[in-house]
Motif scaffolding. Structure first.
Motif, PDB file in Angstrom:
ATOM      1  N   ASN A  89     -67.617  -0.367  67.198  1.00 53.44           N
ATOM      2  CA  ASN A  89     -67.099   0.630  66.259  1.00 53.44           C
ATOM      3  C   ASN A  89     -67.178   2.020  66.903  1.00 53.44           C
ATOM      4  O   ASN A  89     -68.058   2.266  67.736  1.00 53.44           O
ATOM      5  N   GLN A 113     -63.443  -1.289  63.058  1.00 57.13           N
ATOM      6  CA  GLN A 113     -62.270  -0.768  63.765  1.00 57.13           C
ATOM      7  C   GLN A 113     -61.614  -1.815  64.663  1.00 57.13           C
ATOM      8  O   GLN A 113     -60.433  -1.749  64.934  1.00 57.13           O
ATOM      9  N   GLY A 141     -58.876  -1.361  62.373  1.00 58.43           N
ATOM     10  CA  GLY A 141     -58.267  -0.170  61.810  1.00 58.43           C
ATOM     11  C   GLY A 141     -59.002   0.405  60.612  1.00 58.43           C
ATOM     12  O   GLY A 141     -58.581   1.412  60.061  1.00 58.43           O
ATOM     13  N   CYS A 143     -61.675   2.129  60.326  1.00 59.53           N
ATOM     14  CA  CYS A 143     -62.291   3.454  60.457  1.00 59.53           C
ATOM     15  C   CYS A 143     -61.258   4.573  60.524  1.00 59.53           C
ATOM     16  O   CYS A 143     -61.608   5.743  60.458  1.00 59.53           O
ATOM     17  N   THR A 144     -59.991   4.211  60.713  1.00 63.19           N
ATOM     18  CA  THR A 144     -58.972   5.243  60.879  1.00 63.19           C
ATOM     19  C   THR A 144     -57.909   5.181  59.789  1.00 63.19           C
ATOM     20  O   THR A 144     -56.838   5.752  59.925  1.00 63.19           O
ATOM     21  N   ASP A 187     -65.574   9.519  54.424  1.00 66.98           N
ATOM     22  CA  ASP A 187     -64.611   9.760  55.506  1.00 66.98           C
ATOM     23  C   ASP A 187     -65.299   9.783  56.853  1.00 66.98           C
ATOM     24  O   ASP A 187     -66.298  10.468  57.041  1.00 66.98           O
ATOM     25  N   THR A 188     -64.706   9.099  57.819  1.00 64.03           N
ATOM     26  CA  THR A 188     -65.290   9.050  59.159  1.00 64.03           C
ATOM     27  C   THR A 188     -65.000  10.307  59.967  1.00 64.03           C
ATOM     28  O   THR A 188     -65.647  10.570  60.970  1.00 64.03           O
ATOM     29  N   LEU A 190     -62.154  10.523  61.437  1.00 65.38           N
ATOM     30  CA  LEU A 190     -61.204  10.044  62.441  1.00 65.38           C
ATOM     31  C   LEU A 190     -59.767  10.014  61.931  1.00 65.38           C
ATOM     32  O   LEU A 190     -58.850   9.733  62.686  1.00 65.38           O
ATOM     33  N   VAL A 191     -59.580  10.265  60.644  1.00 65.36           N
ATOM     34  CA  VAL A 191     -58.216  10.302  60.108  1.00 65.36           C
ATOM     35  C   VAL A 191     -57.710  11.735  60.243  1.00 65.36           C
ATOM     36  O   VAL A 191     -58.404  12.676  59.852  1.00 65.36           O
TER      37      VAL A 191
END
Lengths: 266, 309
Positions: A89, A113, A141, A143-144, A187-188, A190-191
């Motif tokens: 990850n 991810q 996907g 994580c994004t 929210d990570t 990463l978006v």
């Protein structure tokens, strides 16, 4: 070929300058990240791969945004700390858990991810980390992808809401099972355009404030994360309290009743 | 060294390569007058079955051939069309697609020259999720998918009765397996193409399911006069046992998850929970059960955890 080996050895030496103990046992999951994660997560402490630490999770992630996982180290006896992590990850650590007055067992859901080893490490009082794990396949996907939370216009009004419940102790260890869900987008970062926004700390306490279980939570936990713990509150406690905060200073506060406890007062 | 590695990767990545070109080897099975079905396996999507897990069919009418579902890939659609041509020289008149799941419509490219009809909810679903589902199929079955791209159905249908030649087809809009499930009853022959609502000796799939609505849809199908029931996955039958089996499974699944949630179980503890012996004959049992836990558990769980702040 030799040049590659030399480069790999140099890399290992650079990333792990302090470690000088006996060589580690081979990683049973043959992870390409193990040599990097080992010093990062465990420093110079001894590690051993140990079947007594069980990780229950599906073989395939049906929903990359919410993979169920349960880590159980009760077979080790006393455990001071547990770390749950997924090697591949973008943020390997899912959570850290101190079972202060709790069984060394925890379940939650997390974002994945890509296909990855999924592991739980448990530190016993002698300082040894015992590590169990399994491989998890995934379309990935998780994580994004933007959280579903933002589909609701009033999502911000609900951040920090807690749903929770405790079940009367059963079995020989008289542990009280408690489950709770915290509304949070997690929210990570990463978006694109969505900054990191996630719960960092949660503590479950007795009514008198004694910490039973301390969680250090991280980016990979699922949106609206859910937790299952088994705690040992004081005999007369009629409720548990949950407190915590996210990385932007938002607070979490809730009281989970233990309705079967009869108090002296009405 | 590098050469050997490359060769090894090639060999391990293409299991079908050594055995010649990939083919589904489709054989139409006559199940009623003018009516044929291509029987799929009772498995999940794999690289060995190429996604052939569905029972698509066709009806030959004086007005042309009516095709029901186009299969999991462009290759499947093309092979289907070639196999239909071995039975009749009549042209394809129309295609019906029963729901948004990828094995029902990814063969559409092979039928791009005729109208492809679906319920409005199915068309919306394919527009929203079709590309993602297509990508996932490439991941799951690999080279079988080559050349497959989404083609959204071109014609919207509603509940109605339509006539092609001597065949009166009742289009029955249902919901529960997905948000829009089309069942087709051929009133002339009594053949029911049940869509994704009925599974026969194959564990039901639930990624878009609403169990309450699904049970109501099963009741609606149970009330019909049917001579042959074509479930979209699993054995074709001349009775309604598959409806009862699907109902039994969904009821058990829903009740079990609710009871375990109420008792304090965690989702991870459900993955290996016992499944009653009577379901042991259903294909892909444990795997689909685990997928269903993932689909259905979060909502059930939320309902048993009261608000505490």
């Amino acid at each position: 070929m030799n040049r590659h080996l030399a480069a790999a050895a140099l890399l290992a030496a650079l990333s792990n300058p302090a470690y000088a103990g006996p060589p580690d046992p081979a990683d049973p999951l043959a992870s390409v990240m193990w040599d990097v994660l080992r010093p990062e997560l465990f420093g110079t402490a001894p590690v051993q791969f140990d079947d007594r630490v069980t990780v229950t999770a599906p073989d395939n992630a049906e929903n990359a945004a919410a993979v169920p996982v349960m880590a159980d180290a009760t077979a080790l006896g006393t455990v001071e700390e547990m770390v749950l992590f997924a090697d591949l990850n973008p943020f390997p650590v899912i959570l850290r858990f101190q079972p202060l007055a709790a069984k060394p067992v925890i379940a939650t859901r997390f974002k994945v991810q890509q296909a990855t080893p999924l592991r739980a490490a448990a530190r016993t009082p002698d300082g040894v980390w015992h590590i169990g794990g399994k491989l998890l396949d995934a379309a990935g996907g998780g994580c994004t992808a933007p959280p579903a939370t933002y589909a609701a216009a009033d999502w911000a009004d609900h951040v920090g809401e807690v749903q929770g419940r405790a079940w009367a102790p059963s079995g020989e260890d008289k542990a009280t099972r408690v489950r709770f869900l915290v509304r949070h987008p997690m929210d990570t970062g990463l978006v694109a355009g969505i900054p990191a926004y996630f719960i960092e700390a949660l503590t479950l306490r007795d009514a008198d404030g004694r910490a039973l279980a301390r969680l250090q939570t991280a980016e990979p936990l699922s949106e609206n994360p859910v937790f299952t713990l088994e705690v040992q509150p004081a005999a007369g406690a009629r409720s548990l309290t949950l407190d915590g905060r996210d990385n932007q200073g938002g607070e979490v506060k809730a009281a989970i009743p233990l309705p079967w406890v009869q108090g002296a007062l009405p | 060294m590098r050469f050997i590695l490359c060769l090894f990767l090639l060999l391990s990545a293409a299991p079908g390569w050594a055995a010649g070109p990939l083919t589904y080897n489709l054989k139409p099975v006559a199940i009623a007058p003018d009516t044929w079905v291509f029987e799929g396996t009772r498995e999940h999507f794999t690289r060995s079955n190429g996604g052939n897990i569905l029972n698509p069919g066709f009806i030959v009418t004086d007005d042309g051939v009516i095709v029901i579902q186009t299969g999991p890939s462009r290759r499947f659609g093309e092979e289907m069309r070639a196999a239909i041509a071995t039975v009749t020289d009549k042209p394809i008149r129309k295609v019906f697609v029963s729901n948004l799941h990828p094995d029902y419509w990814l063969g559409n490219r092979a039928f791009a020259d005729v109208p492809i009809a679906a319920l409005p909810g199915t068309i919306e679903g394919i527009k929203a999720e079709g590309l993602g589902m297509t990508e996932n199929m490439y991941r799951l079955v690999g080279d079988w998918m080559r050349g497959t791209e989404p083609l959204v159905p071109t014609e919207t249908v509603y509940g109605s009765t339509v006539v092609f030649g001597a065949h009166r087809l009742r289009l029955i809009p249902l919901e529960g397996h997905t948000a829009a499930d089309l069942a087709i009853l051929d009133e002339t022959t009594g053949v029911l193409f049940a869509g994704g609502v009925v599974f026969s000796d194959r564990t039901p799939t639930t990624p878009h399911a609403d169990i309450g609505q699904w049970l109501a849809a099963l009741d609606a199908l149970d009330a019909l006069d049917v001579t042959v029931l074509v479930p979209n996955h699993g054995r074709i039958r001349t009775d309604k046992a598959a409806i009862a089996q699907t109902r039994d499974w969904l009821s058990w699944l829903d009740r079990t998850l609710r009871e375990r949630a109420e008792a304090g179980a965690d989702m991870a503890e459900l993955l290996d929970a016992p499944i009653p012996e009577r379901f042991a004959g259903m294909g892909v049992l444990r795997e689909e059960y685990r997928r269903s836990v993932s689909h259905l558990w979060p909502r059930i769980e939320t309902a048993v955890l009261p608000r505490v702040n």
